[in-house]
Scaffold this motif. Structure first.
Motif, PDB file in Angstrom:
ATOM      1  N   UNK A  96      17.812  -2.198 -70.750  1.00 28.31           N
ATOM      2  CA  UNK A  96      18.041  -2.665 -69.383  1.00 28.31           C
ATOM      3  C   UNK A  96      16.713  -2.953 -68.687  1.00 28.31           C
ATOM      4  N   UNK A  97      15.715  -2.109 -68.951  1.00 33.84           N
ATOM      5  CA  UNK A  97      14.373  -2.353 -68.413  1.00 33.84           C
ATOM      6  C   UNK A  97      13.825  -3.658 -68.978  1.00 33.84           C
ATOM      7  N   UNK A  98      14.088  -3.924 -70.244  1.00 33.49           N
ATOM      8  CA  UNK A  98      13.649  -5.160 -70.891  1.00 33.49           C
ATOM      9  C   UNK A  98      14.262  -6.357 -70.173  1.00 33.49           C
ATOM     10  N   UNK A  99      15.551  -6.279 -69.851  1.00 36.99           N
ATOM     11  CA  UNK A  99      16.237  -7.379 -69.172  1.00 36.99           C
ATOM     12  C   UNK A  99      15.690  -7.573 -67.755  1.00 36.99           C
ATOM     13  N   UNK A 100      15.519  -6.490 -67.033  1.00 39.06           N
ATOM     14  CA  UNK A 100      15.124  -6.583 -65.625  1.00 39.06           C
ATOM     15  C   UNK A 100      13.629  -6.862 -65.459  1.00 39.06           C
ATOM     16  N   UNK A 101      12.791  -6.142 -66.200  1.00 40.92           N
ATOM     17  CA  UNK A 101      11.340  -6.220 -65.986  1.00 40.92           C
ATOM     18  C   UNK A 101      10.589  -6.967 -67.092  1.00 40.92           C
ATOM     19  N   UNK A 102      11.302  -7.457 -68.080  1.00 43.30           N
ATOM     20  CA  UNK A 102      10.675  -8.180 -69.200  1.00 43.30           C
ATOM     21  C   UNK A 102       9.661  -7.315 -69.947  1.00 43.30           C
ATOM     22  N   UNK A 103       9.931  -6.003 -69.988  1.00 45.60           N
ATOM     23  CA  UNK A 103       9.055  -5.059 -70.675  1.00 45.60           C
ATOM     24  C   UNK A 103       9.750  -4.645 -71.970  1.00 45.60           C
ATOM     25  N   UNK A 104       9.327  -5.231 -73.090  1.00 43.71           N
ATOM     26  CA  UNK A 104       9.990  -5.019 -74.378  1.00 43.71           C
ATOM     27  C   UNK A 104       9.912  -3.563 -74.821  1.00 43.71           C
ATOM     28  N   UNK A 105      11.066  -2.984 -75.264  1.00 41.54           N
ATOM     29  CA  UNK A 105      11.065  -1.596 -75.758  1.00 41.54           C
ATOM     30  C   UNK A 105      10.221  -1.451 -77.021  1.00 41.54           C
ATOM     31  N   UNK A 106       9.747  -0.245 -77.257  1.00 42.64           N
ATOM     32  CA  UNK A 106       8.960   0.007 -78.457  1.00 42.64           C
ATOM     33  C   UNK A 106       9.871   0.208 -79.667  1.00 42.64           C
TER      34      UNK A 106
END
Length: 118
Positions: A96-106
Motif C-alpha cells: 500500500x505504501x508502494x501504491x501511495x508513495x511510490x516507495x518499492x518494498x524490499x
C-alpha cells in the motif's frame, strides 16, 4: 507476548459475541477507550486544534468501520481463521505504501507476502 495477547482477544471477543451484539460490543469498547485515553492524555487533549479534531474523526470513522466489520465477521468464522486473516494485513502495508508513495518494498516484504499467500 504481544502476539499471545493479541491473538487471545479473538477468542475472548468470539465468546462475548454469544452474549451481546457486535455493534453494542464495539460501542462499549470505543466508549471505554475514549474515557481511558482522555484521562491519560488530558493535558494534550486541551491543546487539540480543530484540524486535529477533524482528522481524528476521519481516522476514527475508518477504524470503527474496520473493527466493526471484523467483529461482525467473527460471528461467521473461527477466531483462529480471523486472526490469521487479520495478521496477513500487516504483509499488505508495504505494498500500500508502494501504491501511495511510490516507495518499492524490499525483498523481505515480497518474501513475507509470498509466504503469507502460501
Amino acid at each position: 507476548m504481544v502476539a499471545l495477547v493479541w491473538g487471545s482477544t479473538f477468542v475472548v471477543i468470539k465468546d462475548i459475541l454469544s452474549e451481546t451484539k457486535p455493534l453494542g460490543l464495539m460501542a462499549m469498547r470505543f466508549v471505554l477507550a475514549t474515557v481511558v485515553l482522555a484521562i491519560i492524555f488530558y493535558k494534550k487533549l486541551k491543546k487539540t486544534t480543530k484540524e486535529d479534531f477533524i482528522s481524528g474523526i476521519i481516522i476514527g470513522i475508518f477504524l470503527y468501520i474496520a473493527l466493526a466489520l471484523q467483529t461482525i465477521g467473527l460471528i461467521y468464522t473461527t477466531a483462529s481463521k480471523q486472526a490469521f486473516l487479520t495478521g496477513t494485513n500487516v504483509v499488505m502495508v508495504p505494498f500500500l505504501v508502494w501504491i501511495v508513495h511510490r516507495n518499492r518494498p524490499d525483498l523481505y516484504s515480497f518474501i513475507g507476502a509470498f509466504l503469507a499467500i502460501i
